[in-house]
Design a protein around this motif. Structure first.
Motif, PDB file in Angstrom:
ATOM      1  N   PRO A  94       0.815  -1.222   0.000  1.00 19.55           N
ATOM      2  CA  PRO A  94       0.000   0.000   0.000  1.00 19.55           C
ATOM      3  C   PRO A  94       0.847   1.270   0.000  1.00 19.55           C
ATOM      4  CG  PRO A  94      -0.814  -1.577   1.620  1.00 19.55           C
ATOM      5  CD  PRO A  94       0.502  -2.107   1.116  1.00 19.55           C
ATOM      6  N   GLY A  95       0.424   2.228  -0.831  1.00 20.36           N
ATOM      7  CA  GLY A  95       1.109   3.513  -0.890  1.00 20.36           C
ATOM      8  C   GLY A  95       2.477   3.484  -1.531  1.00 20.36           C
ATOM      9  N   LYS A  96       2.785   2.411  -2.278  1.00 20.46           N
ATOM     10  CA  LYS A  96       4.129   2.269  -2.845  1.00 20.46           C
ATOM     11  C   LYS A  96       4.508   3.430  -3.758  1.00 20.46           C
ATOM     12  CE  LYS A  96       2.145  -0.929  -6.129  1.00 20.46           C
ATOM     13  NZ  LYS A  96       2.004  -2.336  -6.402  1.00 20.46           N
ATOM     14  N   HIS A  97       3.535   4.024  -4.424  1.00 16.70           N
ATOM     15  CA  HIS A  97       3.828   5.130  -5.339  1.00 16.70           C
ATOM     16  C   HIS A  97       4.259   6.393  -4.592  1.00 16.70           C
ATOM     17  CE1 HIS A  97      -0.421   5.162  -4.321  1.00 16.70           C
ATOM     18  NE2 HIS A  97      -0.323   6.485  -4.362  1.00 16.70           N
ATOM     19  N   HIS A  98       4.000   6.466  -3.272  1.00 17.06           N
ATOM     20  CA  HIS A  98       4.414   7.625  -2.469  1.00 17.06           C
ATOM     21  C   HIS A  98       5.772   7.425  -1.798  1.00 17.06           C
ATOM     22  CE1 HIS A  98       0.769   9.863  -3.010  1.00 17.06           C
ATOM     23  NE2 HIS A  98       0.028   8.923  -2.471  1.00 17.06           N
ATOM     24  N   LEU A  99       6.355   6.233  -1.932  1.00 17.73           N
ATOM     25  CA  LEU A  99       7.646   5.970  -1.295  1.00 17.73           C
ATOM     26  C   LEU A  99       8.729   6.851  -1.916  1.00 17.73           C
ATOM     27  CD1 LEU A  99       7.516   2.066  -1.071  1.00 17.73           C
ATOM     28  CD2 LEU A  99       7.204   3.719   0.787  1.00 17.73           C
ATOM     29  N   PRO A 100       9.713   7.263  -1.107  1.00 15.53           N
ATOM     30  CA  PRO A 100      10.795   8.098  -1.642  1.00 15.53           C
ATOM     31  C   PRO A 100      11.634   7.314  -2.653  1.00 15.53           C
ATOM     32  CG  PRO A 100      11.218   7.511   0.655  1.00 15.53           C
ATOM     33  CD  PRO A 100       9.855   6.985   0.312  1.00 15.53           C
ATOM     34  N   ASN A 140      14.786  13.284  -3.940  1.00 12.08           N
ATOM     35  CA  ASN A 140      13.671  13.995  -3.293  1.00 12.08           C
ATOM     36  C   ASN A 140      12.349  13.879  -4.034  1.00 12.08           C
ATOM     37  OD1 ASN A 140      15.340  14.910  -1.187  1.00 12.08           O
ATOM     38  ND2 ASN A 140      16.071  16.582  -2.478  1.00 12.08           N
ATOM     39  N   ARG A 141      12.170  12.802  -4.756  1.00 13.47           N
ATOM     40  CA  ARG A 141      10.902  12.535  -5.439  1.00 13.47           C
ATOM     41  C   ARG A 141      10.328  11.236  -4.899  1.00 13.47           C
ATOM     42  NH1 ARG A 141      13.820  13.918 -10.634  1.00 13.47           N
ATOM     43  NH2 ARG A 141      13.004  15.929 -11.223  1.00 13.47           N
ATOM     44  N   SER A 142       9.008  11.105  -5.070  1.00 11.23           N
ATOM     45  CA  SER A 142       8.375   9.819  -4.794  1.00 11.23           C
ATOM     46  C   SER A 142       8.514   8.952  -6.048  1.00 11.23           C
ATOM     47  CB  SER A 142       6.888  10.022  -4.478  1.00 11.23           C
ATOM     48  OG  SER A 142       6.196  10.483  -5.632  1.00 11.23           O
ATOM     49  N   VAL A 143       8.188   7.680  -5.929  1.00  7.25           N
ATOM     50  CA  VAL A 143       8.220   6.787  -7.086  1.00  7.25           C
ATOM     51  C   VAL A 143       7.337   7.358  -8.198  1.00  7.25           C
ATOM     52  CG1 VAL A 143       7.658   4.471  -7.935  1.00  7.25           C
ATOM     53  CG2 VAL A 143       8.723   4.739  -5.689  1.00  7.25           C
ATOM     54  N   LEU A 144       6.122   7.788  -7.861  1.00  4.49           N
ATOM     55  CA  LEU A 144       5.205   8.331  -8.864  1.00  4.49           C
ATOM     56  C   LEU A 144       5.770   9.584  -9.522  1.00  4.49           C
ATOM     57  CD1 LEU A 144       2.563   8.404 -10.415  1.00  4.49           C
ATOM     58  CD2 LEU A 144       1.498   9.496  -8.418  1.00  4.49           C
ATOM     59  N   GLU A 145       6.327  10.479  -8.739  1.00  2.25           N
ATOM     60  CA  GLU A 145       6.908  11.700  -9.307  1.00  2.25           C
ATOM     61  C   GLU A 145       8.076  11.369 -10.247  1.00  2.25           C
ATOM     62  OE1 GLU A 145       5.946  14.897  -5.764  1.00  2.25           O
ATOM     63  OE2 GLU A 145       7.565  13.445  -5.496  1.00  2.25           O
ATOM     64  N   HIS A 146       8.841  10.335  -9.897  1.00  2.00           N
ATOM     65  CA  HIS A 146       9.940   9.888 -10.754  1.00  2.00           C
ATOM     66  C   HIS A 146       9.403   9.346 -12.084  1.00  2.00           C
ATOM     67  CE1 HIS A 146      13.796   8.164 -11.931  1.00  2.00           C
ATOM     68  NE2 HIS A 146      13.141   7.063 -12.216  1.00  2.00           N
ATOM     69  N   VAL A 147       8.350   8.543 -12.020  1.00  2.00           N
ATOM     70  CA  VAL A 147       7.744   7.985 -13.238  1.00  2.00           C
ATOM     71  C   VAL A 147       7.239   9.125 -14.134  1.00  2.00           C
ATOM     72  CG1 VAL A 147       5.764   6.643 -14.083  1.00  2.00           C
ATOM     73  CG2 VAL A 147       7.208   5.730 -12.253  1.00  2.00           C
ATOM     74  N   ASP A 186       3.072   1.618 -15.524  1.00  2.00           N
ATOM     75  CA  ASP A 186       2.673   1.392 -14.141  1.00  2.00           C
ATOM     76  C   ASP A 186       3.469   2.311 -13.224  1.00  2.00           C
ATOM     77  OD1 ASP A 186       0.780  -0.557 -14.698  1.00  2.00           O
ATOM     78  OD2 ASP A 186       2.242  -2.178 -14.592  1.00  2.00           O
ATOM     79  N   ALA A 187       2.771   2.882 -12.258  1.00  2.00           N
ATOM     80  CA  ALA A 187       3.410   3.837 -11.338  1.00  2.00           C
ATOM     81  C   ALA A 187       4.455   3.177 -10.456  1.00  2.00           C
ATOM     82  CB  ALA A 187       2.358   4.520 -10.479  1.00  2.00           C
ATOM     83  N   ASP A 188       4.503   1.850 -10.441  1.00  2.00           N
ATOM     84  CA  ASP A 188       5.510   1.173  -9.623  1.00  2.00           C
ATOM     85  C   ASP A 188       6.622   0.561 -10.485  1.00  2.00           C
ATOM     86  OD1 ASP A 188       3.993  -0.838 -10.744  1.00  2.00           O
ATOM     87  OD2 ASP A 188       3.705  -1.948  -8.878  1.00  2.00           O
ATOM     88  N   ASP A 189       6.730   1.011 -11.737  1.00  2.00           N
ATOM     89  CA  ASP A 189       7.798   0.553 -12.635  1.00  2.00           C
ATOM     90  C   ASP A 189       8.654   1.745 -13.059  1.00  2.00           C
ATOM     91  OD1 ASP A 189       6.856  -2.046 -12.509  1.00  2.00           O
ATOM     92  OD2 ASP A 189       5.678  -1.866 -14.347  1.00  2.00           O
TER      93      ASP A 189
END
Length: 142
Positions: free
Chosen positions: A17-23, A27-34, A97-100
């Motif tokens: 849960p919430g993996k896309h918000h992980l750092p 200084n970005r989250s996974v989602l921001e990086h994607v 995918d936001a986690d890739d």
């Protein structure tokens, strides 16, 4: 070719849960990086999330990153993609995918070229990508 990349993300994921918000990284989250990678590659990133209130922070990220966002069905990702295509008048798209976070531009462009030029309905990820490499998703006609 400007690739419409539908970034699928929802807070209701059960595996992590919430993996896309992980750092992730600088200084970005996974989602921001994607999102950053998609923009850097010249893709047209469209955040594709759900109507759930728990996904409001995802919509806020789309706003802060100045990208388009679509909200749809929670449990039916295919319907969410189809409705997003209607909303944004897309003939085809590529799934991100936001986690890739390590998707590869050249693989995605090759997939989309096959889809569009050969008039295919779908191009599936490579075996290595589908087995965990996560360098390319699906290219799909709407």
């Amino acid at each position: 070719m400007r690739v419409p990349g539908l970034i699928s993300v929802r807070t209701g994921s059960t595996r992590l849960p919430g993996k896309h918000h992980l750092p992730f990284g600088d200084n970005r989250s996974v989602l921001e990086h994607v999102i950053y990678r998609a923009k850097t590659y010249g893709f047209r990133p469209i955040l594709c999330t759900t109507f759930e209130r728990s996904d409001d922070p995802i919509v806020n990220i789309a706003k802060s990153e100045n990208i388009e966002c679509f909200r749809g069905e929670s449990l039916n990702r295919l319907k969410r993609w189809a409705d997003c295509c209607r909303e944004f008048n897309l003939d085809w798209f590529h799934t991100i995918d936001a986690d890739d976070p390590f998707f590869e531009k050249s693989d995605i462009e090759r997939s989309c070229t096959l889809l569009v030029e050969e008039k295919w309905d779908i191009v599936a990820p490579s075996v290595s990508s589908a087995s965990g490499g996560a360098t390319v998703g699906y290219s799909i006609t709407s």
